[in-house]
Every structure is written in structure tokens, then in C-alpha cells.
Design a protein around this motif. Structure first.
Motif: not given
Length: 333
Positions: A35-45
Motif C-alpha cells: 500500500g505504499t505505492a499506487v497505480q490506478p486502473p488504466r484506460s487505453v485509447a
């Protein structure tokens, strides 16, 4: 305050050390799990009228780590143009102030952090074994070179079995191994099957659309790093039987669920459920979830590639570049 540091590809390469990248990537995955790092869900285009898919990869390891975004452009049609199918840039920001810190070419970072993640997975999932092991490489390009270096950092390798459709690529790999991996025997396989059946640790490193590797070739106790397929849900290197037979560990469950054909296609066929992919690498590193449970387990690391790997590696690159006075400083204000 320093300006924005611009680093081109050769300057990035001048800073990279595989041993350091392996440790940084392992720490980043452990931080994500704790929990000391984060990477939000990614979207693609998907860019209309082209084969290009834009993939933004946002992550932060802080407050004393790294934060930023990598923009990946995946363009399969570039093969016909003799251009790279994947190109990227990384923007690193100060995690405390948010100030832009560095802009760097992403190609070398991607190459090194991808191999480093496979090495971390191999460290925690492959059978330890005190004697030298055989490494199998399906694909002989740049990723094969960095994977050889990365896996040798975590396991003693005395033999490599390698296959590629291109004889020239294989010969270039052999020359590289002779120079950079003295004492390692390199054997050219006649097929992916020969590579898989003859190796303790296997890395699949091709941008394949359809499976090159069949699960019926796997043997008890083997470890596989499935690396090469691009982040597209219809691409995969491993067939359904291979995924179903293996204890699978992913770099990120959410990312794999959105982008990994190696995961989505077997699920769509009804062979497995998404629970087969619940175990993340960071949880194995931290010991909260077991990796290899038994000596005869077939373990498989499904590598899609995630932002914490890029940011942790970019942090290393920028710190070393500044110490060596590499790059160009720009004042943005």
C-alpha cells in the motif's frame, strides 16, 4: 530548483545496470502490495483509422520514491514500415511538490524493467536448485539479451536454448552471449517445443497473436515467464492448456483482466475463471500469498507491464544521470 532533465535513449542506456533495476522493481512490487505505492486502473485509447493504441501508465511510489506517467504507443502496422511497434516517453515528477522533474525516452527503461520483473518472478517462483539450470528463450531479440542478463542475476545459468524465426536474430544473440555471458553454452532450438522441453526456466518473448507455446510441453517443476504478447486482449503466446496447468502469478490483476490475452482468452473459452489470476507478484514477494507451493508445481508469471516498474526504474536513471551530468536541463518557467 533544477529544471526539467531531458534524457535521450543513449543517455538512458548509459545509466542502466541490471542488478540495480532488478532490486528496484522488486521493491516497487512489494510497495504496491503493502500500500505504499499506487497505480490506478488504466484506460487505453485506440486511435481511429490506425492500428495505434495509446496506453497511459500512471504510478507513484512515495513519498521518497518516484511518481509520473509513461505513455506507450503500440502500433502493429509499424512492422511494415520498419519502425518499432512500441514507442514510449516517461515523465517523472517530484512526488512531494508535483514539479516536473525529467522526461526520458522509454525504450531502454521498458526493456530493462521488463526483464527485471521476469527475474524477480523467477527468484520467487522457480525451484531454487543449487546446480546450474537451463534457460529457454522463445524469441532472440533485444528482450532475449536483457532476459539472459536478468535471469543470471537470480539463478546460475550454464546453458541457454534459444529459438527464433530469424536465423540472423539468433546468430546476433549468440554473438551477444559470447561477449556478455562467457561460459554459458548457447544451443539453437529447432522449434519452440524444443526450447520448452529442454529448459528449467522458460521466457516467451515474441509479439505473438496466436499461441506459440503449448501447455502439453510443460513438465513438473518448470517455471515460465510469459512476456512478449502486447497489451491487447486478443494476443497471447501460451495456449489455454498451458495457462490452465500452471500456477499463475500476475504483475497486476486489474491490468491483466483488461489487457492480457493469455488471461482473457482461456477465461472466454470456459477453461478457467478469473480467480486463476488472483495472485499478484507483490503479494508473493511480501509473503502474504504463497508462490510455488510444491516442488512439482508449474509456475507461470504473466507479464503485462505496469507503471510502478517504469517509475522505479526511471528514478534510478534520473538519479544516476544527474550524478554523471548526463542530459539536457530545460527551464519550463
Amino acid at each position: 530548483m533544477s529544471g526539467l532533465l531531458i534524457l535521450n535513449r543513449s543517455e538512458v542506456r548509459a545509466t542502466l545496470d541490471m542488478a540495480q533495476v532488478v532490486e528496484a522493481v522488486e521493491e516497487a512490487h512489494a510497495a504496491l502490495s503493502s500500500g505504499t505505492a499506487v497505480q490506478p486502473p488504466r484506460s487505453v485509447a485506440e486511435v481511429p483509422g490506425t492500428s495505434t493504441m495509446l496506453v497511459p501508465m500512471l504510478a507513484a511510489v512515495g513519498p521518497h520514491g518516484a511518481a509520473g506517467v509513461k505513455l506507450l504507443a503500440d502500433t502493429p502496422d509499424n512492422r511494415a514500415r520498419s519502425l518499432p511497434t512500441q514507442q514510449s516517453l516517461i515523465l517523472l515528477v517530484d512526488p512531494v511538490t508535483g514539479a516536473p522533474e525529467a522526461l526520458l525516452d522509454g525504450a531502454a527503461v521498458t526493456q530493462f524493467r521488463t526483464a527485471a520483473a521476469s527475474a524477480v518472478a523467477t527468484r520467487h517462483l522457480a525451484r531454487p536448485g543449487g546446480s546450474p539450470q537451463t534457460l529457454g528463450l522463445v524469441g532472440a531479440g533485444n528482450q532475449a539479451r536483457t532476459h539472459l542478463a536478468a535471469i543470471r542475476h537470480v539463478r546460475e545459468i550454464d546453458r541457454v536454448v534459444v529459438w527464433s524465426r530469424s536465423a540472423e536474430t539468433v546468430e546476433a544473440f549468440r554473438e551477444h552471449a559470447r561477449e556478455h555471458a562467457a561460459g554459458v553454452e548457447v544451443v539453437v532450438g529447432s522449434s519452440p517445443e524444443e526450447v520448452v522441453r529442454g529448459a528449467d526456466i522458460v521466457c516467451t518473448l515474441t509479439p505473438s497473436h496466436t499461441p506459440l507455446v503449448e501447455g502439453r510441453w510443460f513438465r513438473p517443476g518448470q517455471h515460465i515467464n510469459a512476456v512478449g504478447a502486447p497489451p491487447r486482449p486478443d494476443h497471447r503466446e501460451i495456449d489455454t492448456e498451458g495457462i490452465a496447468r500452471s500456477r499463475v502469478v500476475v504483475d497486476s490483476y486489474d491490468t491483466a483482466l483488461a489487457e492480457s490475452g493469455d488471461m482473457l482468452l482461456p477465461v472466454a473459452e470456459g477453461a478457467i475463471t478469473t480467480d486463476h489470476f488472483r495472485t499478484e507478484l507483490g503479494a508473493v514477494i511480501n509473503g502474504s500469498t504463497p508462490g510455488r507451493r510444491h516442488e512439482d508445481d508449474i509456475t507461470l508469471y504473466n507479464s503485462v507491464g505496469v507503471g510502478i516498474q517504469d517509475m522505479s526504474t526511471a528514478r534510478l536513471v534520473v538519479d544516476i544521470a544527474r550524478s554523471k551530468n548526463l542530459g539536457t536541463e530545460l527551464r519550463m518557467s
